[in-house]
Motif scaffolding. Structure first.
Motif, PDB file in Angstrom:
ATOM      1  N   TYR A  37       0.859  -1.179   0.000  1.00 11.06           N
ATOM      2  CA  TYR A  37       0.000   0.000   0.000  1.00 11.06           C
ATOM      3  C   TYR A  37       0.900   1.234   0.000  1.00 11.06           C
ATOM      4  O   TYR A  37       2.091   1.148   0.306  1.00 11.06           O
ATOM      5  N   ARG A  38       0.297   2.392  -0.301  1.00  9.90           N
ATOM      6  CA  ARG A  38       1.030   3.629  -0.158  1.00  9.90           C
ATOM      7  C   ARG A  38       0.090   4.732   0.304  1.00  9.90           C
ATOM      8  O   ARG A  38      -1.124   4.677   0.063  1.00  9.90           O
ATOM      9  N   GLN A  39       0.678   5.722   0.963  1.00  5.49           N
ATOM     10  CA  GLN A  39      -0.099   6.857   1.435  1.00  5.49           C
ATOM     11  C   GLN A  39       0.684   8.128   1.180  1.00  5.49           C
ATOM     12  O   GLN A  39       1.754   8.346   1.759  1.00  5.49           O
ATOM     13  N   ALA A  40       0.142   8.949   0.291  1.00  4.75           N
ATOM     14  CA  ALA A  40       0.744  10.242  -0.009  1.00  4.75           C
ATOM     15  C   ALA A  40       0.225  11.283   0.983  1.00  4.75           C
ATOM     16  O   ALA A  40      -0.849  11.105   1.570  1.00  4.75           O
ATOM     17  N   PRO A  41       0.950  12.385   1.174  1.00  2.00           N
ATOM     18  CA  PRO A  41       0.509  13.422   2.119  1.00  2.00           C
ATOM     19  C   PRO A  41      -0.890  13.923   1.786  1.00  2.00           C
ATOM     20  O   PRO A  41      -1.181  14.257   0.634  1.00  2.00           O
ATOM     21  N   GLY A  42      -1.752  13.934   2.787  1.00  2.00           N
ATOM     22  CA  GLY A  42      -3.100  14.441   2.607  1.00  2.00           C
ATOM     23  C   GLY A  42      -4.049  13.498   1.894  1.00  2.00           C
ATOM     24  O   GLY A  42      -5.187  13.881   1.597  1.00  2.00           O
ATOM     25  N   LYS A  43      -3.594  12.278   1.615  1.00  2.00           N
ATOM     26  CA  LYS A  43      -4.447  11.321   0.903  1.00  2.00           C
ATOM     27  C   LYS A  43      -4.635  10.056   1.735  1.00  2.00           C
ATOM     28  O   LYS A  43      -3.888   9.792   2.670  1.00  2.00           O
ATOM     29  N   GLN A  44      -5.634   9.286   1.345  1.00  2.00           N
ATOM     30  CA  GLN A  44      -5.883   8.024   2.028  1.00  2.00           C
ATOM     31  C   GLN A  44      -4.891   6.962   1.566  1.00  2.00           C
ATOM     32  O   GLN A  44      -4.354   7.034   0.446  1.00  2.00           O
ATOM     33  N   ARG A  45      -4.675   5.982   2.418  1.00  2.00           N
ATOM     34  CA  ARG A  45      -3.828   4.858   2.044  1.00  2.00           C
ATOM     35  C   ARG A  45      -4.505   4.087   0.924  1.00  2.00           C
ATOM     36  O   ARG A  45      -5.710   3.830   0.960  1.00  2.00           O
ATOM     37  N   GLU A  46      -3.728   3.704  -0.088  1.00  2.00           N
ATOM     38  CA  GLU A  46      -4.299   2.994  -1.229  1.00  2.00           C
ATOM     39  C   GLU A  46      -3.488   1.747  -1.538  1.00  2.00           C
ATOM     40  O   GLU A  46      -2.261   1.713  -1.347  1.00  2.00           O
ATOM     41  N   LEU A  47      -4.171   0.733  -2.035  1.00  2.00           N
ATOM     42  CA  LEU A  47      -3.515  -0.496  -2.447  1.00  2.00           C
ATOM     43  C   LEU A  47      -2.738  -0.247  -3.734  1.00  2.00           C
ATOM     44  O   LEU A  47      -3.229   0.402  -4.651  1.00  2.00           O
ATOM     45  N   VAL A  48      -1.525  -0.779  -3.790  1.00  2.00           N
ATOM     46  CA  VAL A  48      -0.685  -0.633  -4.982  1.00  2.00           C
ATOM     47  C   VAL A  48      -0.577  -1.953  -5.731  1.00  2.00           C
ATOM     48  O   VAL A  48      -0.761  -1.992  -6.945  1.00  2.00           O
ATOM     49  N   ALA A  49      -0.267  -3.023  -5.012  1.00  2.00           N
ATOM     50  CA  ALA A  49      -0.069  -4.313  -5.649  1.00  2.00           C
ATOM     51  C   ALA A  49      -0.311  -5.410  -4.625  1.00  2.00           C
ATOM     52  O   ALA A  49      -0.115  -5.214  -3.420  1.00  2.00           O
ATOM     53  N   THR A  50      -0.721  -6.570  -5.127  1.00  2.00           N
ATOM     54  CA  THR A  50      -0.975  -7.704  -4.261  1.00  2.00           C
ATOM     55  C   THR A  50      -0.460  -8.973  -4.931  1.00  2.00           C
ATOM     56  O   THR A  50      -0.395  -9.051  -6.161  1.00  2.00           O
ATOM     57  N   ILE A  51      -0.080  -9.947  -4.115  1.00  2.00           N
ATOM     58  CA  ILE A  51       0.391 -11.217  -4.654  1.00  2.00           C
ATOM     59  C   ILE A  51      -0.129 -12.337  -3.765  1.00  2.00           C
ATOM     60  O   ILE A  51      -0.059 -12.261  -2.532  1.00  2.00           O
ATOM     61  N   THR A  52      -0.669 -13.368  -4.404  1.00  2.00           N
ATOM     62  CA  THR A  52      -1.216 -14.492  -3.659  1.00  2.00           C
ATOM     63  C   THR A  52      -0.093 -15.399  -3.147  1.00  2.00           C
ATOM     64  O   THR A  52       1.077 -15.253  -3.535  1.00  2.00           O
ATOM     65  N   SER A  53      -0.454 -16.353  -2.311  1.00  2.00           N
ATOM     66  CA  SER A  53       0.546 -17.291  -1.808  1.00  2.00           C
ATOM     67  C   SER A  53       1.143 -18.119  -2.940  1.00  2.00           C
ATOM     68  O   SER A  53       2.288 -18.574  -2.851  1.00  2.00           O
ATOM     69  N   GLY A  54       0.383 -18.281  -4.016  1.00  2.00           N
ATOM     70  CA  GLY A  54       0.865 -19.016  -5.171  1.00  2.00           C
ATOM     71  C   GLY A  54       1.674 -18.185  -6.149  1.00  2.00           C
ATOM     72  O   GLY A  54       2.173 -18.708  -7.140  1.00  2.00           O
ATOM     73  N   GLY A  55       1.760 -16.872  -5.876  1.00  2.00           N
ATOM     74  CA  GLY A  55       2.598 -16.019  -6.710  1.00  2.00           C
ATOM     75  C   GLY A  55       1.873 -15.247  -7.801  1.00  2.00           C
ATOM     76  O   GLY A  55       2.522 -14.651  -8.668  1.00  2.00           O
ATOM     77  N   SER A  56       0.570 -15.219  -7.780  1.00  2.64           N
ATOM     78  CA  SER A  56      -0.173 -14.471  -8.794  1.00  2.64           C
ATOM     79  C   SER A  56      -0.288 -13.004  -8.391  1.00  2.64           C
ATOM     80  O   SER A  56      -0.828 -12.702  -7.334  1.00  2.64           O
ATOM     81  N   PRO A  57       0.219 -12.093  -9.227  1.00  2.00           N
ATOM     82  CA  PRO A  57       0.207 -10.670  -8.879  1.00  2.00           C
ATOM     83  C   PRO A  57      -0.983  -9.918  -9.471  1.00  2.00           C
ATOM     84  O   PRO A  57      -1.562 -10.340 -10.485  1.00  2.00           O
TER      85      PRO A  57
END
Length: 122
Positions: A37-57
């Motif tokens: 996740y990332r959070q820029a100044p003055g903004k809400q935290r947002e999801l950037v990338a995810t990966i499953t236990s099996g490696g699927s991004p």
């Protein structure tokens, strides 16, 4: 007790690259999805990338083609390779993991890293 420790942030010029790492340690039975996740100044935290236990991004649209998420299950570590960085990528980056601890053996719990600053500026 479970900890997530991040590393790899810093200051980089536009067009540059950084690689973030996040290592999970402690009484871990298994790790399901791992996320950045990332959070820029003055903004809400947002999801950037995810990966499953099996490696699927999966990636959000603004970072597709520039960021690559990967994981090393033997080391309980997730990585985020960030290329072609832009000023709008400036934020505190957090790793998140869905972990089943040795104590529960069943319940999936959310764990977060402490955050690492990424600044893209000339």
């Amino acid at each position: 007790q479970v900890q997530l420790v991040e590393s790899g942030g810093g200051l980089v010029q536009p067009g540059g690259s950084l690689r973030l790492s996040c290592a999970a340690s402690g009484s871990i039975f298994s790790i399901n999805a791992m996320n950045w996740y990332r959070q820029a100044p003055g903004k809400q935290r947002e999801l950037v990338a995810t990966i499953t236990s099996g490696g699927s991004p999966n990636y959000v649209e603004p970072v597709k083609g520039r960021f690559t998420i990967s994981r090393d299950n033997a080391r309980n570590t997730v990585y985020l390779q960030m290329n072609s960085l832009k000023p709008e990528d400036t934020a505190v980056y957090y790793c998140n993991a869905k972990i089943i601890t040795m104590k529960s053996m069943i319940r999936v719990e959310d764990y977060w890293g402490q955050g690492t600053q990424v600044t893209v500026s000339s």
